[in-house]
Design a protein around this motif. Structure first.
Motif, PDB file in Angstrom:
ATOM      1  N   THR A   1       2.444  29.500  -0.958  1.00  0.00           N
ATOM      2  CA  THR A   1       2.402  30.457  -2.095  1.00  0.00           C
ATOM      3  C   THR A   1       1.019  30.859  -2.703  1.00  0.00           C
ATOM      4  O   THR A   1       0.688  32.404  -3.146  1.00  0.00           O
ATOM      5  CB  THR A   1       2.900  29.743  -3.240  1.00  0.00           C
TER       6      THR A   1
ATOM      7  N   THR B   1      13.123  22.634   4.217  1.00  0.00           N
ATOM      8  CA  THR B   1      12.256  23.397   4.436  1.00  0.00           C
ATOM      9  C   THR B   1      10.847  22.462   5.520  1.00  0.00           C
ATOM     10  O   THR B   1      10.820  21.524   4.768  1.00  0.00           O
ATOM     11  CB  THR B   1      11.195  23.797   3.041  1.00  0.00           C
TER      12      THR B   1
ATOM     13  N   PRO C   1      14.741  25.581  -3.067  1.00  0.00           N
ATOM     14  CA  PRO C   1      14.657  25.454  -1.598  1.00  0.00           C
ATOM     15  C   PRO C   1      15.740  24.557  -1.008  1.00  0.00           C
ATOM     16  O   PRO C   1      16.087  23.695  -1.486  1.00  0.00           O
ATOM     17  CB  PRO C   1      13.223  25.238  -1.285  1.00  0.00           C
TER      18      PRO C   1
ATOM     19  N   ILE D   1       4.510  24.119   0.337  1.00  0.00           N
ATOM     20  CA  ILE D   1       5.031  25.371  -0.353  1.00  0.00           C
ATOM     21  C   ILE D   1       4.010  25.887  -1.298  1.00  0.00           C
ATOM     22  O   ILE D   1       3.772  27.158  -1.058  1.00  0.00           O
ATOM     23  CB  ILE D   1       6.517  25.159  -1.112  1.00  0.00           C
TER      24      ILE D   1
ATOM     25  N   ALA E   1       4.430  24.364  -8.363  1.00  0.00           N
ATOM     26  CA  ALA E   1       5.112  23.726  -7.155  1.00  0.00           C
ATOM     27  C   ALA E   1       4.928  22.212  -7.036  1.00  0.00           C
ATOM     28  O   ALA E   1       5.309  21.542  -6.103  1.00  0.00           O
ATOM     29  CB  ALA E   1       4.656  24.454  -5.960  1.00  0.00           C
TER      30      ALA E   1
ATOM     31  N   THR F   1       8.204  21.102   5.311  1.00  0.00           N
ATOM     32  CA  THR F   1       7.085  20.672   4.866  1.00  0.00           C
ATOM     33  C   THR F   1       6.835  19.287   5.100  1.00  0.00           C
ATOM     34  O   THR F   1       7.619  18.588   5.677  1.00  0.00           O
ATOM     35  CB  THR F   1       7.138  20.783   3.345  1.00  0.00           C
TER      36      THR F   1
ATOM     37  N   THR G   1      10.811  27.621   6.031  1.00  0.00           N
ATOM     38  CA  THR G   1       9.247  27.396   6.070  1.00  0.00           C
ATOM     39  C   THR G   1       8.648  27.716   5.010  1.00  0.00           C
ATOM     40  O   THR G   1       9.129  28.453   4.001  1.00  0.00           O
ATOM     41  CB  THR G   1       8.608  28.596   7.146  1.00  0.00           C
ATOM     42  N   PRO G   2       7.553  27.294   4.621  1.00  0.00           N
ATOM     43  CA  PRO G   2       6.953  27.481   3.521  1.00  0.00           C
ATOM     44  C   PRO G   2       6.712  28.993   3.041  1.00  0.00           C
ATOM     45  O   PRO G   2       6.854  29.415   2.026  1.00  0.00           O
ATOM     46  CB  PRO G   2       5.608  26.507   3.551  1.00  0.00           C
TER      47      PRO G   2
ATOM     48  N   ILE H   1       9.737  30.738   1.478  1.00  0.00           N
ATOM     49  CA  ILE H   1       9.785  30.182   0.067  1.00  0.00           C
ATOM     50  C   ILE H   1       8.698  30.972  -0.985  1.00  0.00           C
ATOM     51  O   ILE H   1       8.931  31.377  -1.896  1.00  0.00           O
ATOM     52  CB  ILE H   1       9.759  28.680  -0.150  1.00  0.00           C
ATOM     53  N   ALA H   2       7.472  30.937  -0.299  1.00  0.00           N
ATOM     54  CA  ALA H   2       6.607  31.680  -0.967  1.00  0.00           C
ATOM     55  C   ALA H   2       6.924  33.088  -1.157  1.00  0.00           C
ATOM     56  O   ALA H   2       6.548  33.862  -1.957  1.00  0.00           O
ATOM     57  CB  ALA H   2       5.239  31.856  -0.063  1.00  0.00           C
TER      58      ALA H   2
END
Length: 237
Positions: free
Chosen positions: A13, A178, A175, A9, A82, A180, A206-207, A210-211
């Motif tokens: 980001t 996810t 989250p 994540i 993060a 990851t 998905t990352p 969240i980004a």
């Protein structure tokens, strides 16, 4: 600044913020190659970026991380924390050495990073921490991890109120499941499919999902949101 920016994540980001025109400091704990790869992706997205190594639980290294950001780019406007650790086991069987390591990264690390952010962030800035939707779900084996992230939510809410008058918003993103490496590690296909099916949107996050939430909270459009926990999980809770 994005701690834990070399993978998952955090890396998504970095890429999202760089694409929005931010100059990004990629904070990483140990994997320089991955951090430099994240920098390369940020540059390709049209942003500016550098990688700086720091243990988030070490106050001297985190202070140096902020100093590097100020030296490279002139100041810090957004801090996305993060970096995190997850260890799963039943509470009755949990290794206390793992508990100490988990809490060192997730609780002390968050406290150290946001303490520096509180003192060094410029007016109009944003702080985004990371919790987990497991705080609400309370799945078995997540007890130690949930305890650490509940602490993150608590300090995030307090900091939002302590920064009154600074024009800095402070929020946590929580989250759900996810895709990851940290989430997928040790899970078989049946478990992954079951968790993906729990959300009404019927997939893992998905990352990049969240980004997007992080980027919104850090943007002028999200600045009025303050002292909140945003559960980005497809509707699971």
């Amino acid at each position: 600044m994005v701690t834990g920016g070399s993978r998952g994540i955090g890396r998504a980001t970095v890429n999202r913020l760089a694409g929005a025109g931010y100059a990004v400091v990629v904070g990483y704990a140990g994997n320089r190659d991955q951090a430099e790869a994240a920098v390369g992706e940020a540059l390709a997205a049209g942003g500016r970026a550098v990688a700086v190594r720091a243990d988030v639980a070490d106050e001297r290294q985190v202070a140096d991380l902020f100093t590097a950001a100020e030296s490279e780019f002139g100041g810090v406007d957004v801090v996305v924390h993060a970096a995190g650790r997850m260890v799963l086991a039943p509470i009755a069987e949990f290794d206390l050495a793992d508990l100490d390591a988990l809490h060192r990264t997730n609780i002390r690390g968050t406290f150290v990073v946001v303490q520096q952010a509180a003192n060094r962030l410029r007016s109009g800035g944003s702080i985004v921490t990371f919790s987990t939707s497991q705080v609400g779900l309370a799945f078995p084996r997540y007890g130690a991890y949930i305890a650490s992230k509940a602490a993150v939510e608590g300090m995030t809410m307090v900091l939002a109120r302590e920064l009154r008058g600074r024009d800095v918003n402070v929020n946590a993103v929580a989250p759900g499941a996810t895709a990851t490496d940290m989430f997928l590690d040790g899970k078989d296909r049946e478990t992954i499919d079951r968790l993906a099916g729990m959300a009404p949107l019927e997939r893992l996050g998905t990352p990049a999902d969240i980004a997007e939430a992080v980027a919104f909270l850090a943007s002028p459009a999200g600045h009025w949101i303050n002292g909140q926990v945003l559960r980005a999980n497809g509707g699971i809770v």
